[in-house]
Motif scaffolding. Sequence first.
Motif, PDB file in Angstrom:
ATOM      1  N   ASP A  13     -27.739 -44.577 -28.973  1.00  0.00           N
ATOM      2  CA  ASP A  13     -28.748 -43.661 -29.379  1.00  0.00           C
ATOM      3  C   ASP A  13     -29.716 -43.494 -28.041  1.00  0.00           C
ATOM      4  O   ASP A  13     -30.069 -42.269 -27.992  1.00  0.00           O
ATOM      5  N   LEU A  14     -30.107 -44.655 -27.452  1.00  0.00           N
ATOM      6  CA  LEU A  14     -30.934 -44.635 -26.319  1.00  0.00           C
ATOM      7  C   LEU A  14     -30.332 -43.847 -25.159  1.00  0.00           C
ATOM      8  O   LEU A  14     -30.872 -42.944 -24.435  1.00  0.00           O
ATOM      9  N   ALA A  15     -28.982 -44.168 -25.043  1.00  0.00           N
ATOM     10  CA  ALA A  15     -28.223 -43.542 -23.977  1.00  0.00           C
ATOM     11  C   ALA A  15     -28.263 -41.840 -24.040  1.00  0.00           C
ATOM     12  O   ALA A  15     -28.456 -41.104 -23.177  1.00  0.00           O
ATOM     13  N   GLU A  16     -27.908 -41.642 -25.592  1.00  0.00           N
ATOM     14  CA  GLU A  16     -28.253 -39.948 -25.603  1.00  0.00           C
ATOM     15  C   GLU A  16     -29.317 -39.532 -25.411  1.00  0.00           C
ATOM     16  O   GLU A  16     -29.488 -38.288 -24.840  1.00  0.00           O
ATOM     17  N   ARG A  17     -30.253 -39.899 -25.808  1.00  0.00           N
ATOM     18  CA  ARG A  17     -31.768 -39.851 -25.560  1.00  0.00           C
ATOM     19  C   ARG A  17     -32.188 -39.522 -24.321  1.00  0.00           C
ATOM     20  O   ARG A  17     -32.838 -38.577 -23.702  1.00  0.00           O
ATOM     21  N   MET A  18     -31.687 -40.592 -23.537  1.00  0.00           N
ATOM     22  CA  MET A  18     -32.110 -40.618 -21.976  1.00  0.00           C
ATOM     23  C   MET A  18     -31.450 -39.345 -21.358  1.00  0.00           C
ATOM     24  O   MET A  18     -31.848 -38.728 -20.225  1.00  0.00           O
ATOM     25  N   TYR A  19     -30.148 -39.070 -21.655  1.00  0.00           N
ATOM     26  CA  TYR A  19     -29.308 -37.864 -21.357  1.00  0.00           C
ATOM     27  C   TYR A  19     -29.875 -36.738 -21.625  1.00  0.00           C
ATOM     28  O   TYR A  19     -30.354 -36.003 -20.621  1.00  0.00           O
ATOM     29  N   LEU A  21     -33.220 -36.359 -22.014  1.00  0.00           N
ATOM     30  CA  LEU A  21     -34.586 -36.294 -21.134  1.00  0.00           C
ATOM     31  C   LEU A  21     -34.464 -36.066 -19.889  1.00  0.00           C
ATOM     32  O   LEU A  21     -34.845 -35.296 -19.055  1.00  0.00           O
ATOM     33  N   ASN A  22     -32.942 -36.512 -19.428  1.00  0.00           N
ATOM     34  CA  ASN A  22     -32.593 -36.446 -17.983  1.00  0.00           C
ATOM     35  C   ASN A  22     -32.374 -34.712 -17.750  1.00  0.00           C
ATOM     36  O   ASN A  22     -32.571 -34.114 -16.785  1.00  0.00           O
ATOM     37  N   VAL A  23     -31.610 -34.150 -18.788  1.00  0.00           N
ATOM     38  CA  VAL A  23     -31.383 -32.559 -18.721  1.00  0.00           C
ATOM     39  C   VAL A  23     -32.703 -31.965 -18.514  1.00  0.00           C
ATOM     40  O   VAL A  23     -32.874 -31.149 -17.994  1.00  0.00           O
ATOM     41  N   LYS A  24     -33.337 -32.240 -19.716  1.00  0.00           N
ATOM     42  CA  LYS A  24     -35.027 -31.637 -19.936  1.00  0.00           C
ATOM     43  C   LYS A  24     -35.629 -31.579 -18.403  1.00  0.00           C
ATOM     44  O   LYS A  24     -36.548 -30.610 -18.144  1.00  0.00           O
ATOM     45  N   HIS A  25     -35.604 -32.736 -17.753  1.00  0.00           N
ATOM     46  CA  HIS A  25     -36.502 -32.819 -16.680  1.00  0.00           C
ATOM     47  C   HIS A  25     -35.671 -32.635 -15.107  1.00  0.00           C
ATOM     48  O   HIS A  25     -36.159 -32.791 -14.129  1.00  0.00           O
ATOM     49  N   GLY A  26     -34.356 -31.813 -15.588  1.00  0.00           N
ATOM     50  CA  GLY A  26     -33.743 -31.436 -14.278  1.00  0.00           C
ATOM     51  C   GLY A  26     -33.033 -32.546 -13.378  1.00  0.00           C
ATOM     52  O   GLY A  26     -32.849 -32.329 -12.362  1.00  0.00           O
ATOM     53  N   ARG A  27     -33.002 -33.497 -14.113  1.00  0.00           N
ATOM     54  CA  ARG A  27     -32.300 -34.839 -13.076  1.00  0.00           C
ATOM     55  C   ARG A  27     -30.704 -35.046 -13.388  1.00  0.00           C
ATOM     56  O   ARG A  27     -30.046 -35.752 -13.138  1.00  0.00           O
ATOM     57  N   VAL A  28     -30.153 -33.670 -13.740  1.00  0.00           N
ATOM     58  CA  VAL A  28     -28.821 -33.738 -14.270  1.00  0.00           C
ATOM     59  C   VAL A  28     -28.171 -32.521 -13.280  1.00  0.00           C
ATOM     60  O   VAL A  28     -28.560 -31.515 -13.584  1.00  0.00           O
ATOM     61  N   GLU A  29     -27.216 -32.895 -12.543  1.00  0.00           N
ATOM     62  CA  GLU A  29     -26.269 -31.863 -11.896  1.00  0.00           C
ATOM     63  C   GLU A  29     -25.203 -31.150 -12.660  1.00  0.00           C
ATOM     64  O   GLU A  29     -24.931 -30.155 -12.693  1.00  0.00           O
ATOM     65  N   ASP A  30     -24.370 -32.206 -13.215  1.00  0.00           N
ATOM     66  CA  ASP A  30     -23.113 -32.107 -13.962  1.00  0.00           C
ATOM     67  C   ASP A  30     -23.340 -32.381 -15.269  1.00  0.00           C
ATOM     68  O   ASP A  30     -23.092 -33.615 -15.772  1.00  0.00           O
ATOM     69  N   ARG A  31     -23.553 -31.585 -16.184  1.00  0.00           N
ATOM     70  CA  ARG A  31     -23.965 -31.843 -17.352  1.00  0.00           C
ATOM     71  C   ARG A  31     -22.725 -32.645 -18.201  1.00  0.00           C
ATOM     72  O   ARG A  31     -22.793 -33.690 -18.946  1.00  0.00           O
ATOM     73  N   PHE A  33     -20.087 -34.562 -17.170  1.00  0.00           N
ATOM     74  CA  PHE A  33     -19.803 -35.827 -16.392  1.00  0.00           C
ATOM     75  C   PHE A  33     -20.957 -36.696 -16.867  1.00  0.00           C
ATOM     76  O   PHE A  33     -20.819 -37.911 -17.298  1.00  0.00           O
ATOM     77  N   GLU A  34     -22.330 -36.078 -16.780  1.00  0.00           N
ATOM     78  CA  GLU A  34     -23.586 -36.947 -17.002  1.00  0.00           C
ATOM     79  C   GLU A  34     -23.424 -37.399 -18.651  1.00  0.00           C
ATOM     80  O   GLU A  34     -23.822 -38.495 -19.073  1.00  0.00           O
ATOM     81  N   TYR A  35     -23.106 -36.577 -19.433  1.00  0.00           N
ATOM     82  CA  TYR A  35     -22.743 -36.655 -20.877  1.00  0.00           C
ATOM     83  C   TYR A  35     -21.881 -37.815 -21.008  1.00  0.00           C
ATOM     84  O   TYR A  35     -21.845 -38.906 -21.755  1.00  0.00           O
ATOM     85  N   SER A  37     -20.806 -40.406 -19.188  1.00  0.00           N
ATOM     86  CA  SER A  37     -21.500 -41.300 -18.496  1.00  0.00           C
ATOM     87  C   SER A  37     -22.545 -41.943 -19.534  1.00  0.00           C
ATOM     88  O   SER A  37     -22.504 -43.081 -19.899  1.00  0.00           O
ATOM     89  N   ALA A  38     -23.342 -41.182 -20.309  1.00  0.00           N
ATOM     90  CA  ALA A  38     -24.269 -41.456 -21.001  1.00  0.00           C
ATOM     91  C   ALA A  38     -23.460 -42.258 -22.403  1.00  0.00           C
ATOM     92  O   ALA A  38     -23.989 -43.303 -22.786  1.00  0.00           O
ATOM     93  N   MET A  39     -22.417 -41.712 -22.737  1.00  0.00           N
ATOM     94  CA  MET A  39     -21.647 -42.174 -23.804  1.00  0.00           C
ATOM     95  C   MET A  39     -21.112 -43.291 -23.621  1.00  0.00           C
ATOM     96  O   MET A  39     -20.596 -44.294 -24.392  1.00  0.00           O
ATOM     97  N   ARG A  40     -20.813 -43.616 -22.320  1.00  0.00           N
ATOM     98  CA  ARG A  40     -20.633 -45.244 -21.794  1.00  0.00           C
ATOM     99  C   ARG A  40     -21.803 -46.101 -21.596  1.00  0.00           C
ATOM    100  O   ARG A  40     -21.428 -47.117 -21.140  1.00  0.00           O
TER     101      ARG A  40
END
Length: 161
Positions: A13-19, A21-31, A33-35, A37-40
């Motif tokens: 749940d924390l990993a999904e929340r941080m994902y 927030l990373n999207v919201k603040h523009g810290r994600v380039e490839d959604r 792939f990053e998703y 990674s977050a699920m791992r």
Amino acid sequence: MGLDMFLKTTDKDLAERMYYLNVKHGRVEDRDFEYESAMRGEICYWRKQSSIHNFFVEQVQNGVDDCGTYEVDLGTLKDLYNRVKKVLETGDDSDLPIVDGFFFNVSDDGSWIRNGLEYTKGFLEDLLNEIIEVNGYIYYKRNYFPDSYNWNARIEYYASW
């Protein structure tokens, strides 16, 4: 080729929340792939940030750079945040020095390093707002209920060359 560095958590749940927030603040380039990674459990990724890597080597790896996986406590995350903030505000990197090496990108004009520090500051602000420490364990605030069993949101650092 270079150094890839990660923070991961055992709390999905924390990993999904941080994902989010990373999207919201523009810290994600490839959604996508990053998703994945977050699920791992991967919540933060750095590339070739020698000062950040050196901080973890010195603070949680007892000075041994072995690319192992090491638990990170809340105090260490707050310490890193304060050091990054100081460098960005004053330019004084004595508490978070850049380390030279084959796998680091220290030959650029400084923008790579500054961008990495700004990313780290924003990420840590978000993360520190989402977690608490109780009896030496880190928990995701939304999943913590006093006087009941709670899943530890253990946070770990690891790097790979």
